[in-house]
Design a protein around this motif. Structure first.
Motif, PDB file in Angstrom:
ATOM      1  N   GLN A  24       0.825  -1.209   0.000  1.00 50.70           N
ATOM      2  CA  GLN A  24       0.000   0.000   0.000  1.00 50.70           C
ATOM      3  C   GLN A  24       0.857   1.256   0.000  1.00 50.70           C
ATOM      4  OE1 GLN A  24      -3.170  -0.042   2.878  1.00 50.70           O
ATOM      5  NE2 GLN A  24      -3.862  -2.062   2.264  1.00 50.70           N
ATOM      6  N   ALA A  27       2.303   1.583  -3.537  1.00 49.73           N
ATOM      7  CA  ALA A  27       1.258   1.952  -4.492  1.00 49.73           C
ATOM      8  C   ALA A  27       0.717   3.357  -4.235  1.00 49.73           C
ATOM      9  CB  ALA A  27       0.118   0.945  -4.415  1.00 49.73           C
ATOM     10  N   GLN A  29      -1.265   4.197  -1.803  1.00 49.15           N
ATOM     11  CA  GLN A  29      -2.537   4.217  -1.059  1.00 49.15           C
ATOM     12  C   GLN A  29      -2.304   4.737   0.350  1.00 49.15           C
ATOM     13  OE1 GLN A  29      -2.918   0.131  -2.104  1.00 49.15           O
ATOM     14  NE2 GLN A  29      -5.063   0.394  -2.660  1.00 49.15           N
ATOM     15  N   LEU A  30      -1.109   4.490   0.850  1.00 45.85           N
ATOM     16  CA  LEU A  30      -0.688   5.077   2.116  1.00 45.85           C
ATOM     17  C   LEU A  30       0.440   6.046   1.787  1.00 45.85           C
ATOM     18  CD1 LEU A  30      -0.537   2.011   4.533  1.00 45.85           C
ATOM     19  CD2 LEU A  30      -1.975   4.024   4.817  1.00 45.85           C
ATOM     20  N   ASP A  34       0.926   9.591   6.683  1.00 46.50           N
ATOM     21  CA  ASP A  34      -0.329   8.931   7.069  1.00 46.50           C
ATOM     22  C   ASP A  34      -0.098   8.091   8.319  1.00 46.50           C
ATOM     23  OD1 ASP A  34      -1.669   9.998   5.000  1.00 46.50           O
ATOM     24  OD2 ASP A  34      -1.816   8.163   3.790  1.00 46.50           O
ATOM     25  N   THR A 128      -7.478   2.850 -15.183  1.00 48.94           N
ATOM     26  CA  THR A 128      -7.012   3.708 -14.099  1.00 48.94           C
ATOM     27  C   THR A 128      -7.188   5.167 -14.480  1.00 48.94           C
ATOM     28  OG1 THR A 128      -5.320   2.043 -13.814  1.00 48.94           O
ATOM     29  CG2 THR A 128      -5.092   4.011 -12.500  1.00 48.94           C
ATOM     30  N   LYS A 132      -9.907   8.200 -12.921  1.00 51.11           N
ATOM     31  CA  LYS A 132      -9.368   9.338 -12.157  1.00 51.11           C
ATOM     32  C   LYS A 132     -10.094  10.634 -12.462  1.00 51.11           C
ATOM     33  CE  LYS A 132      -4.796   7.950 -10.719  1.00 51.11           C
ATOM     34  NZ  LYS A 132      -3.417   7.799 -11.132  1.00 51.11           N
TER      35      LYS A 132
END
Lengths: 132, 295
Positions: A24, A27, A29-30, A34, A128, A132
């Protein structure tokens, strides 16, 4: 931060936690800064031993992917570009290697294999971009 | 007590029942906060060891200390910190659930009424039901409630799931997963059914014939072994594969399945690169690991 543990896979749970968080982070996502779910909450959420989560976080810290701020929590660390790329390459290499070996084994030509990969790549990439 | 001090320290304990050597020079140290799986076949000595820890049996030889106190001389102060659920699970059959809870809780100054209410609600057992009429699963839940209602620092569960059907066993595991969320509590769970405990424990102690064969972190035990499946990409695999410490190997010209010890995934991948083969690495099941350790 959504993680899923497979209790029957035989892969130690702390490693499943590490792998999923690492993925994550790579990628995106984090992102940097965070906060990870607290040890206690994640243990409860995944229904696993809190020590297991603690161990996973400690190892991610050693790896330099997260930072622990005492009394506050665990946060995604700032990763240099090189570092992120390196982690990415390592993760991808493992998967691509399997695909390449299988292609050779099945007698698929290099062009055919590359073509398959390109097609798949484009399919995900266009999805993707349009989402977006 | 200091956090780094052990809760249980067993040194060179031997115990003989007639001709049976139930424990044979056993050493065991248990640190606070651990969830320990005491694993072994029936008759391995698990229950005997647990009974020494709480002073129900006296060692023929050796010493056993619990909370820093000789286990044979545990007083109310120490005993009120130990919860114990045993296989026979004898409860006062003629009481109602409510009566039994009131009766047992009266012995403890530190009984946690909120925790009691929470579990009673969770359990879906009527307070008015007679204890003797409960199903094995309900009895076990009740026994656990009675053993943790006073929030013991040390909880000992001796074959807690042995008599339960699959559904009750799964509910019981959920209960255990809830109990382990309290990090201050040390829990020892003995079991001969390995799949019962593997979700829960962080430390494994494997016993056989009165001895401890392994005492290590559960993750380390898991990672000690793995199975590698090799498929030659083209042609044949070499006659000699580059792995040390092979426990088991089955192969033909193009394929091999090898069980190895003490080889990390990374090392395996390095070794495999020279082979021109496809490699799949799989962990062993706990049952397989157990069989290797006890053989």
């Amino acid at each position: 931060m959504l993680l899923e543990i497979d209790h029957h896979s035989g892969v130690p749970i702390y490693r499943q936690v590490i792998e999923q968080i690492r993925e994550q982070i790579v990628a995106g996502q984090l992102g940097r800064g965070d906060q990870l779910v607290s040890v206690r909450d994640l243990a409860e959420q995944l229904r696993v031993n809190p020590m297991t989560v603690s161990k996973a976080y400690a190892l991610l810290e050693v790896e330099g992917l997260v930072e622990r701020h005492r009394g506050v929590g665990v946060f995604v660390a700032a990763l240099g570009k090189g570092r992120k790329a390196q982690t990415k390459t390592k993760l991808l290499d493992r998967i691509m290697r399997k695909a390449a070996a299988m292609a050779v084994q099945f007698g698929v030509s290099e062009e055919e294999a590359a073509d398959m990969l390109s097609k798949l790549y484009r399919r995900y990439d266009s999805k993707t971009r349009s989402s977006k | 007590m200091n956090q780094t001090e052990s809760i249980v320290r067993v040194e060179q304990v031997s115990k003989r029942f007639g001709k049976v050597q139930a424990l044979d020079a056993v050493d065991l140290e248990i640190m606070p906060g651990r969830i320990i799986g005491l694993l072994g076949a029936n008759g391995a000595g698990k229950s005997t060891l647990l009974r020494h820890i709480i002073g129900l049996y006296l060692a023929d030889k050796g010493t056993c200390e619990t909370f820093g106190c000789d286990a044979a001389k545990l007083g109310p102060k120490e005993l009120s910190q130990i919860g114990y659920v045993h296989q026979e699970g004898e409860l006062l059959e003629w009481m109602s659930v409510e009566q039994l809870i009131n009766y047992v809780s009266a012995y403890y100054e530190n009984w946690n009424g909120d925790l009691e209410d929470e579990y009673v609600e969770d359990f879906d057992i009527s307070l008015h039901a007679r204890v003797g009429s409960l199903s094995p699963g309900q009895r076990q839940k009740l026994a656990i409630l009675l053993a943790i209602g006073f929030e013991p620092k040390l909880l000992i569960l001796d074959e807690p799931a042995a008599g339960l059907d699959p559904l009750a066993r799964s509910q019981f595991l959920d209960l255990l997963l809830k109990i382990i969320q309290d990090e201050r509590r040390t829990i020892i769970i003995s079991s001969h059914i390995l799949s019962d405990v593997e979700k829960v424990i962080d430390h494994a102690v494997i016993m056989q014939a009165g001895r401890i064969l392994r005492d290590c972190s559960f993750d380390d035990l898991r990672e000690e072994f793995c199975r590698v499946r090799l498929t030659a990409v083209a042609g044949e695999l070499p006659a000699v594969l580059p792995f040390d410490d092979v426990l088991h190997c089955e192969r033909n010209d193009g394929q091999a399945v090898v069980t190895v010890r003490n080889l990390s995934e990374q090392r395996l991948e390095e070794l495999g690169q020279g082979l021109n083969c496809r490699m799949e690495i799989q962990p062993l099941s706990l049952e397989e690991i157990y069989k290797i350790v006890v053989r």
